[in-house]
Write an enzyme that holds these catalytic residues in place. Structure first.
Site, PDB file in Angstrom:
ATOM      1  N   HIS A 211      80.291  16.355  30.639  1.00 59.53           N
ATOM      2  CA  HIS A 211      81.305  15.487  30.082  1.00 59.53           C
ATOM      3  C   HIS A 211      80.829  14.835  28.785  1.00 59.53           C
ATOM      4  CE1 HIS A 211      84.659  12.813  29.828  1.00 59.53           C
ATOM      5  NE2 HIS A 211      83.814  11.816  29.643  1.00 59.53           N
TER       6      HIS A 211
ATOM      7  N   GLU B 220      83.818  21.672  32.567  1.00 52.18           N
ATOM      8  CA  GLU B 220      84.039  20.373  33.178  1.00 52.18           C
ATOM      9  C   GLU B 220      85.157  20.439  34.216  1.00 52.18           C
ATOM     10  OE1 GLU B 220      85.446  17.445  30.486  1.00 52.18           O
ATOM     11  OE2 GLU B 220      84.993  15.779  31.817  1.00 52.18           O
TER      12      GLU B 220
ATOM     13  N   ASN C  38      55.780  37.904  36.542  1.00 51.78           N
ATOM     14  CA  ASN C  38      54.975  38.899  37.214  1.00 51.78           C
ATOM     15  C   ASN C  38      55.059  38.760  38.719  1.00 51.78           C
ATOM     16  OD1 ASN C  38      53.866  40.639  35.472  1.00 51.78           O
ATOM     17  ND2 ASN C  38      51.866  39.664  35.345  1.00 51.78           N
TER      18      ASN C  38
END
Lengths: 149, 796
Positions: free
Chosen positions: B47, B69, B345
């Site tokens: 917002h 939003e 990894n």
């Protein structure tokens, strides 16, 4: 001030040299140096300049002049450089001179050795010659070749 | 306009921080979709971004933030339930916002990315179209006006770290409710009522809705002001400058302390003592300002893990311990990439797919555990997974295939040495190259980067149960503890991190303790041979015969150092003391000397050089110098050369042939820009380490040698910025560079010339790695190009 330049002068092996006054940070008397093994011979050592570590370059060696007698202590002309200050070791400190542009001449072609690269030109003073130096070239000791990654 | 720039800059800084938070929150929320305070925080962030972008006129950004939003408000109101689909869409929105912020930062414009598809997805999800649909009514797609910002709905009681007063307290103070009512509502909450305090109170009718809104407003303000009062933003440059100044102060203090030992004046002594204490405290304080919690980089990992696990079809849960462990900012920056790589990894290689895990009797969800803690002035970071571990046999197999080790070496390697193979450049066990890892530039880069900042990496492997990578790094780089030694009359500082122990041999021991192997001095340290390196000799400060000098002395000081897994003993004239030193960089003129890491100022004001232990070890050939060019490395413990084997450098010769030369003849491998090649005396040269390096082109040396014996041959036509590969050969201080087309590899092979060749410049042909390879006659080539090379003495 057009047509005039100011040079900080000093004497190396009885010759009068000058660098642009704006390049000079300060001039100090002899400082104790720590030698740097494996360094190029022109690097005489390291100086503690108020907590800043400054590389000292021997101008006699840099210009291919005779070695300074061991009894003579060199003076420091501290030059502002791109990455910190560098000190030029000289025999004696001269005055700050103001010279006319008309007095300038390029170095003669007969000038030999490495000095030819480093000398910008010569100002004809009344009783002597003022040799001006290219500080950037003088302090560039690192080979231009790129080192491996 | 300047004001506007400031506002935008502020906005960018804030938004970037918020977006990082958002990544974390979304991943948390996905795990626990009912965590309302997290949801509220996400909502608030989006917002804020939406509001600010609207104000600043970034309409594209605003529209993306807006649909995000709206979707979030659906979640918050309970109309929608968070699922993987919505999370992905929201994360995509965060990425889009981030992308636009980057664009704003660099160009000042939002960029021209097309986000229509994203907006559509986000809008679609609001309608509850997703498979795991909303539990209640299918909400109508909210219009912009709907998305009025609800006031802060965070349940204040759960956010007790904030200094703002709890909602109940504010309500009581305002006289809108009495404390019994609040207590009752709080009790309900404790008993499991998920509603907010405000909601409970209004629904029971005890407090008016408006009063709750007012109280929330008061609370939000209190929270904001509490934050802004206890924190300020400081420019990093300023902190660096402060750090430098404190460094100077430490040096000045050291000088005064040194001077004070010669003084009697009590008031001076007292003052210098106080100066000492204050300086130490100030130093610690300023160091702290540069410290950042490691959590700052870890916070990005949950998102990385989620994305990666999804991409690999794995389930991974990330846990962290010691997030608050602090490190110097510069160090934090430089471990970011290695850590990210290790995390990737672990997921890509370490943790198995859910099916495999179930088959192995493990829970389907893999566990990635990050841990950081301080220990002995160092920071330890551990990254462990509970995956399959590393298959040592496969590692060996891969190393053999890639020619990194020879078969007889492989048989002799112990488990530790096999694990170290992982750090070799060019090594990767991934079956297929994914965009995640397996590109063969992984672990060696991790190791190099960690070592650059004075750290170490270590792998612990439990086959079938997982892998742990342990990293140790120094707290800070600016001020380090160091051992001060004397050599050739000068003092040198050795960083303590490389120091293992000190050995002093006296009298008989000194004469007998040091033995020679073919001119190389060694010392038996607890049964193991420790190669000795004489510092004077390495620095060239006393050109004396090492063996002669060692036996003449009645005491020998050995500093046992570690460089790159190898131990060696540095023989110095004297060992002084340990000291905290301030590391200062060397000037440009001295940067090229690998033996020195920097300089520092000692207590007496003199400058002392700081030794670069790795550089020194490389110069003394304790560790192979090839490593830093990433071509290959000999493994610790396998270095002893077999009688019938030799390490060969493999080159790509002209007309695609393979050529080899003994690695022992190679001083360095270098790369020069073609433009840096100059011509002198009719030969090609480059400037190299303050010297002029004559070049010989391999291609012309092999073909045109007879016609033009003294010419190095013209450089092949090519772009000026092209690089040329040069093998540097050094003999008695003179160097020559052999220009080759390509450097292929390093192989360990028995040199058995099978056919002696009549071709000039080669000794014959042999089989290396199953390919026919010509063995170069390096000395012959050099002599042909410069007949005086081996006869001339070194010009001083």
């Amino acid at each position: 001030m057009a047509g005039k330049k100011q040079f900080s002068t000093f004497i190396v092996d009885h010759l009068l040299f000058g660098v642009g006054v704006e390049k000079v940070q300060e001039v100090i008397r002899y400082q104790e140096m720590t030698r740097v093994p494996l360094a190029p011979p022109v690097v005489k050592g390291l100086i503690n300049l108020r907590g800043q570590i400054v590389t000292a370059v021997d101008l006699r060696r840099r210009l291919g002049l005779r070695e300074r007698p061991a009894t003579d202590l060199p003076m420091n002309v501290v030059i502002r450089h791109e990455d910190g200050a560098v000190s030029l070791l000289v025999d004696e400190i001269g005055d700050v001179l103001e010279v006319e542009d008309e007095a300038f001449e390029l170095p003669p072609g007969t000038l030999a050795g490495e000095a030819r690269e480093l000398i910008r030109g010569v100002y004809k003073l009344r009783d002597t010659l003022l040799i001006t130096l290219d500080t950037d070239k003088m302090l560039n000791l690192v080979p231009t070749a790129a080192r491996g990654a | 306009m300047g004001d506007m720039d400031d506002i935008i800059r502020e906005f960018l800084v804030e938004s970037n921080e918020n977006l990082d938070q958002l990544d974390r929150d979304l991943v948390t929320l996905e795990k626990d979709p009912t965590a309302r305070e997290v949801l509220a925080s996400i909502f608030r962030t989006i917002h804020t971004i939406k509001g600010t972008t609207g104000f600043l006129g970034f309409s594209r950004l605003e529209s993306v933030a807006h649909v995000g939003e709206s979707l979030l408000s659906g979640l918050r109101d309970g109309r929608l339930l968070l699922n993987a689909e919505i999370t992905s869409a929201l994360l995509a929105m965060v990425d889009a916002v981030r992308q636009m912020l980057v664009s704003i930062e660099t160009t000042g414009q939002e960029g021209d990315g097309n986000y229509a598809a994203l907006i559509e997805t986000l809008t679609g999800l609001q309608g509850g179209e997703s498979k795991a649909s909303a539990p209640t009514e299918s909400a109508p797609a909210s219009s912009p006006a709907d998305a009025t910002p609800a006031p802060d709905e965070v349940n204040p009681e759960t956010v007790n770290s904030e200094p703002a007063p709890p909602l109940g307290e504010i309500l009581v103070k305002a006289g809108a409710a009495n404390s019994e009512e609040i207590d009752e509502a709080l009790k309900l909450q404790h008993e499991g009522d998920v509603r907010h305090l405000g909601e409970i109170l209004t629904e029971k009718g005890t407090v008016k809705h408006a009063a709750v809104q007012d109280a929330l407003q008061v609370q939000a303000e209190a929270r904001a002001s509490a934050l802004s009062e206890s924190n300020i933003r400081v420019d990093v440059g300023l902190l660096d400058k402060l750090m430098n100044l404190v460094g100077e102060l430490v040096l000045a203090r050291n000088q005064i302390l040194q001077f004070s030992t010669t003084q009697q004046d009590t008031s001076f002594l007292n003052t210098s003592q106080r100066l000492n204490l204050i300086t130490t405290e100030l130093q610690e304080g300023v160091m702290k300002t540069r410290m950042q919690p490691i959590g700052n980089i870890w916070s990005k990992f949950p998102r990385v893990v989620r994305d990666l696990a999804t991409a690999c079809g794995k389930q991974v849960n990330i846990e962290m311990e010691g997030k608050e462990t602090e490190l110097d900012k510069t160090i934090i920056e430089s471990i970011k990439d290695p850590l990210t790589h290790l995390v990737r990894n672990a997921i890509d290689h370490g943790i198995e797919s859910p099916e495999e895990r179930l088959a192995a009797g493990k829970p389907p969800e893999g566990r990635l555990f990050l841990r950081a803690f301080h220990e002995g002035g160092q920071v330890n970071i551990e990254i462990s997974d509970d995956g399959a571990g590393i298959d040592l046999e496969r590692v060996k197999q891969k190393a053999l295939e890639k020619g990194l080790i020879a078969p007889d070496q492989a048989a002799r390697l112990n488990d530790r040495e096999v694990l170290n193979l992982l750090f070799l450049p060019g090594f990767s066990t991934a079956e297929k190259v994914t965009n995640v890892s397996g590109r063969g530039v992984g672990m060696d880069v991790v190791k190099t980067n960690i070592e650059k900042i004075g750290g170490t990496v270590d792998i612990q492997n439990r086959v079938g149960h997982g892998t742990t990578v342990k990293i140790k790094i120094p707290l800070t780089l600016a001020i380090i503890p160091a051992l001060v030694v004397t050599s050739g009359g000068n003092r040198y500082a050795i960083p303590q991190v490389s120091l293992l122990e000190l050995v002093r041999l006296e009298g008989e021991q000194a004469r007998k303790g040091i033995e020679m192997i073919h001119g190389a001095p060694v010392y038996r340290l607890r049964g193991n041979l420790l190669p000795l390196v004489n510092l004077n000799h390495q620095l060239g400060v006393e050109e004396t015969n090492v063996s002669h000098q060692l036996s003449e002395q009645d005491a020998v000081n050995i500093v046992v150092l570690q460089a790159d897994d190898r131990h060696f003993g540095l023989v110095v004239d004297d060992i002084n003391d340990t000291e905290e030193i301030v590391v200062k960089p060397l000037g440009k003129q001295l940067k090229g000397i690998p033996t020195f890491a920097g300089a520092t100022i000692m207590g007496d004001g003199q400058v002392a050089l700081i030794l670069d232990v790795l550089g020194l070890a490389q110069q003394a050939n304790v560790v192979s110098e090839i490593r830093d060019r990433g071509v290959g490395e000999k493994i610790a413990g396998t270095e002893s050369r077999h009688d019938d084997g030799e390490s060969l450098l493999l080159l790509g010769g002209p007309d695609d042939g393979r050529m080899a030369m003994p690695l022992s003849l190679v001083a360095r491998l270098e790369e020069f820009a073609r433009a840096s090649v100059e011509k002198a005396e009719g030969r090609h040269v480059v400037q190299y380490r303050g010297q002029i390096l004559p070049l010989i082109h391999l291609s012309s040396a092999l073909t045109e040698r007879r016609q033009e014996p003294r010419s190095a041959g013209p450089p092949a036509p090519g772009a000026e910025d092209e690089k040329i590969q040069v093998v540097v050969y050094t003999d008695q201080g003179r160097s020559v560079g052999l220009v080759v087309d390509r450097i292929l590899d390093i192989a360990h092979e028995a040199v058995k010339i099978q056919k002696h060749s009549g071709r000039h410049g080669t000794l014959g042909t042999m089989v290396v790695q199953g390919r026919v390879t010509e063995l170069l006659d390096l000395k012959g080539i050099i002599t042909a190009a410069d007949p005086s090379f081996f006869s001339e003495t070194v010009a001083a």
